[in-house]
Scaffold this motif. Structure first.
Motif, short mmCIF file in Angstrom:
data_model
loop_
_atom_site.label_atom_id
_atom_site.label_comp_id
_atom_site.label_asym_id
_atom_site.label_seq_id
_atom_site.Cartn_x
_atom_site.Cartn_y
_atom_site.Cartn_z
N TYR A 33 5.49 7.84 -5.29
CA TYR A 33 6.57 7.76 -4.30
C TYR A 33 6.46 6.62 -3.29
N ASN A 34 5.36 5.86 -3.28
CA ASN A 34 5.33 4.67 -2.43
C ASN A 34 4.35 3.66 -3.01
N PHE A 35 4.16 2.54 -2.33
CA PHE A 35 3.46 1.41 -2.93
C PHE A 35 2.01 1.72 -3.29
N TRP A 72 5.74 -8.93 2.57
CA TRP A 72 4.87 -7.92 3.17
C TRP A 72 4.23 -8.38 4.47
N VAL A 73 3.62 -9.52 4.46
CA VAL A 73 2.92 -10.00 5.66
C VAL A 73 3.92 -10.27 6.78
N GLY A 101 2.62 -7.65 9.01
CA GLY A 101 1.40 -8.31 9.44
C GLY A 101 0.37 -8.42 8.33
N VAL A 102 -0.86 -8.76 8.73
CA VAL A 102 -1.91 -9.08 7.75
C VAL A 102 -2.24 -7.90 6.85
N GLY A 151 -0.29 -4.31 0.38
CA GLY A 151 1.01 -3.96 -0.18
C GLY A 151 1.51 -5.00 -1.16
N GLU A 152 1.33 -6.27 -0.80
CA GLU A 152 1.75 -7.37 -1.67
C GLU A 152 1.04 -7.28 -3.03
#
Length: 384
Positions: A107-109, A138-139, A143-144, A149-150
């Motif tokens: 359901y999510n990354f 993503w960044v 943020g970092v 996520g990326e």
């Protein structure tokens, strides 16, 4: 051995799942997972793999569902917590290998790759419930910590899922633009609740529910309030949510001399209390320029509260361009104009509220549940 009448064994992998006596929901992906798990469990055998939290320290049952808590105890987070998230992913994968599912849904990354790997090992159908595509963003968006996520999203979309179930045509289009070989279906979010029995506030009021991050553009709402206050000096704007920009946004409110008009309510634990704030407000506002679906707009429609939102494709799709007004994204003067128009016209307010009620019915648990079930029967090869 299957229960009588159960057609499928479904494993749902979600980073968070409501816990405690109140079953409080804290985010869109969590709400999506809970609502769909609850509906599917009416006919099917549902097992949920989720994080171990202070509210969910041990495995438990929720209705007809078995909920297995994975990884170390950790509190709810919206970004960061890379080590904790990786520990959860590994634990959920190990627990999933003990199951014998027909289908596994992430359901999510951080749960998409876990679902894919469990399904591969257990010879089950692999599905990803997809809210938005952030590849390359993503960044910039969070943020970092967005590096994780990326990497995970690129990994996820390079896998061949049996089906990616997007929450909107907009999100489906973004997936297929990059990965045209993926099998993608569209099933909108389920938004189903009883409208709180409250009255509108006696003075003009605006509600906003949002993370306090750059892409949500809460600064545009605060600037718009500073303009609206000239006509409505007692305007009240309540903002529900937390995030890294909170102090900067409070500073902006002070700078524009609207600190008495803008109330930062922070994290509101009970979802029913969030709905109550929306229901008693004259207008709901979503200034965000990045959304996968815009579930809070649909919730506002269900509360009988017209909205003003940025004119972005996913929100236009989810609202069917009814029940509210749209403004040019990032243009706080246009936002102020639309808010003022809706606050001033009782006739327009009534018409949009009526439109909203019609649209809201399309997102009922029964309607969305049937669509999701059809997708599952297709990928598992089982008849309903």
């Amino acid at each position: 051995m299957r229960k009588q009448g159960v057609h499928m064994r479904i494993c749902i992998v979600t980073e968070y799942f409501p816990g405690g006596e109140e079953l409080n929901i804290r985010g869109g992906a969590e709400a999506c997972a809970f609502n769909e798990a609850l509906k599917l469990s009416e006919k099917h055998e549902v097992t949920v793999l989720t994080s171990r939290t202070p509210e969910n320290p041990e495995n438990y049952r929720c209705g007809n569902m078995e909920v297995i808590c994975c990884g170390p105890v950790r509190s709810y987070v919206q970004a960061g917590s890379i080590t904790g998230r990786l520990s959860f992913m590994l634990s959920a994968y190990r627990e999933g290998l003990k199951l014998d599912p027909d289908a596994v849904i992430g359901y999510n990354f951080i749960t998409h790759p876990v679902a894919w790997m469990i399904a591969g090992k257990r010879n089950a159908a692999a599905l990803a419930r997809y809210h938005d595509v952030w590849i390359g963003e993503w960044v910039r968006n969070i943020g970092v910590s967005g590096i994780l996520g990326e990497l995970l999203e690129r990994y996820t979309l390079s896998r061949r899922f049996d089906r990616i179930v997007a929450v909107s045509e907009y999100t489906a289009g973004k997936i297929l633009e990059r990965y045209p070989w993926q099998q993608v279906s569209v099933v909108h979010n389920m938004v189903d609740f009883r409208t709180p029995p409250v009255r509108k506030t006696s003075t003009p009021s605006i509600a906003c529910v949002s993370r306090l991050v750059e892409y949500k553009r809460i600064q545009d709402l605060i600037r718009a309030v500073s303009v609206i206050r000239e006509k409505f000096p007692d305007i009240r704007c309540r903002i529900i949510g937390t995030g890294p920009l909170e102090e900067r946004l409070r500073g902006l409110a002070r700078e524009l001399a609207v600190e008495d008009n803008v109330e930062f309510m922070g994290f509101v634990e009970k979802h029913a209390d969030v709905l109550e704030v929306i229901a008693e407000s004259w207008v709901f506002c979503l200034p965000s320029v990045v959304e996968g679906f815009g579930i809070v707009v649909v919730e506002a429609m269900g509360c009988g509260t017209p909205f003003v939102a940025a004119r972005i494709p996913p929100v236009m799709e989810s609202s069917q361009e009814k029940g509210g007004l749209f403004f040019e994204p990032g243009n706080w003067r246009d936002l102020a104009e639309k808010l003022e128009l809706l606050l001033s016209s009782g006739e327009l307010h009534e018409r949009l509220s009526s439109e909203a009620a019609d649209v809201f019915r399309d997102y009922s648990a029964d309607s969305i549940g049937r669509k999701l079930e059809r997708v599952l029967t297709e990928v598992t090869g089982r008849d309903e």
